[in-house]
Scaffold this active site. Structure first.
Site, short mmCIF file in Angstrom:
data_model
loop_
_atom_site.label_atom_id
_atom_site.label_comp_id
_atom_site.label_asym_id
_atom_site.label_seq_id
_atom_site.Cartn_x
_atom_site.Cartn_y
_atom_site.Cartn_z
N LYS A 84 -22.93 -22.14 46.67
CA LYS A 84 -22.84 -23.58 46.93
C LYS A 84 -23.40 -23.85 48.32
O LYS A 84 -22.99 -23.19 49.29
CB LYS A 84 -21.36 -23.96 46.87
CG LYS A 84 -21.06 -25.38 46.54
CD LYS A 84 -19.54 -25.51 46.45
CE LYS A 84 -19.09 -26.85 46.01
NZ LYS A 84 -17.62 -26.98 46.15
C1 E4P Z 1 -16.36 -29.90 44.57
O1 E4P Z 1 -17.03 -28.91 44.40
C2 E4P Z 1 -15.45 -30.10 45.71
O2 E4P Z 1 -14.80 -28.89 45.98
C3 E4P Z 1 -14.36 -31.09 45.42
O3 E4P Z 1 -14.49 -31.73 44.17
C4 E4P Z 1 -14.05 -32.00 46.55
O4 E4P Z 1 -13.04 -32.89 46.18
P1 E4P Z 1 -12.17 -33.72 47.23
O5 E4P Z 1 -12.93 -34.93 47.61
O6 E4P Z 1 -10.93 -34.07 46.46
O7 E4P Z 1 -11.90 -32.81 48.40
#
Ligand code: E4P
Length: 220
Positions: A84
């Site tokens: 990522k």
């Molecule tokens: C996605 O890959 C992220 O880890 C995640 O959905 C972030 O979500 P949040 O805005 O609830 O932290």
């Protein structure tokens, strides 16, 4: 259509994976911090529990560093781990290089359709638009999913999957999927909520109490 879990808690992955419908897991540095555990150990354990793509996020901010981190993670961790990277120009360079080496890349922190398009052009396996964080600042997060999916429909040659992230409630999941998002990643609480309805619970209660009466009457 894929359902991913957004967590770094191994026990939560174990629970949802046991349902037989878990397609992958996303993590991020904040979730790793919350787990209080070693990054690579957590990712390794999660990758054993779920055979789908497991996103492990790099923390370098320059392309060279991202590529080095990505390659090192791929070397040390199970095959199903994907890398990522943040949606920056440096992230695009890293996406292009890692993808050209056959490594799956999830480009994260996407807040407009042009970012999604650029990441797709760089060869990302997934782009992650954040729905809830846009809602949090008073924008309609779901409009972003709609806009991306409209572009994707116009250009069927785009192979990148749209992974709706930052999901806050079950309706978000259904709306994303209705718009055609390929994947939604959500916290464990939302996975559980997707399976719940009070009428299911009260229906089971009624069936069981009626059945107990049948048994007591000796009619079973
Ligand atoms: C996605 O890959 C992220 O880890 C995640 O959905 C972030 O979500 P949040 O805005 O609830 O932290």
């Amino acid at each position: 259509m894929e359902l991913f879990l957004d967590t770094a808690e191994v026990e939560e992955v174990r629970e949802i994976a046991s349902w037989g419908i878990l397609d992958g897991v996303t993590t991020n540095p904040s979730l790793i911090k919350k787990s209080g555990r070693d990054f690579k150990q957590v990712i390794g354990e999660i990758a054993e529990l779920c055979s789908g793509p497991i996103s492990a996020e790099v923390t370098a901010m320059d392309a060279k560093g991202m590529i080095e981190e990505g390659l090192a993670l791929k070397k040390e961790l199970p095959e199903n781990v994907i890398i990522k990277v943040p949606c920056t120009a440096e992230g695009l360079i890293a996406t292009k290089e890692l993808s050209s080496q056959g490594i799956g890349v999830n480009v994260t922190l996407i807040f407009n359709a042009s970012q999604a398009l650029m990441a797709a052009k760089a060869g990302a396996m997934y782009v992650s638009p954040f729905v809830g964080r846009l809602d949090d600042i008073g924008q309609e997060g779901m409009d972003l999913i709609a806009q991306i999916m409209t572009i994707w429909r116009e250009y069927p040659e785009i192979r990148t999957k749209v992974l709706a992230a930052s999901i806050r409630h079950p309706t978000h999941v259904l709306e994303c999927l209705q718009l055609g998002a390929h994947t939604a990643t959500m916290p464990t609480k939302i996975f559980r909520q997707l399976m719940k309805h009070p009428l299911t619970d009260s229906g089971i209660e009624r069936f069981l109490s009626d059945w107990a009466e049948v048994e007591n009457a000796g009619n079973a």
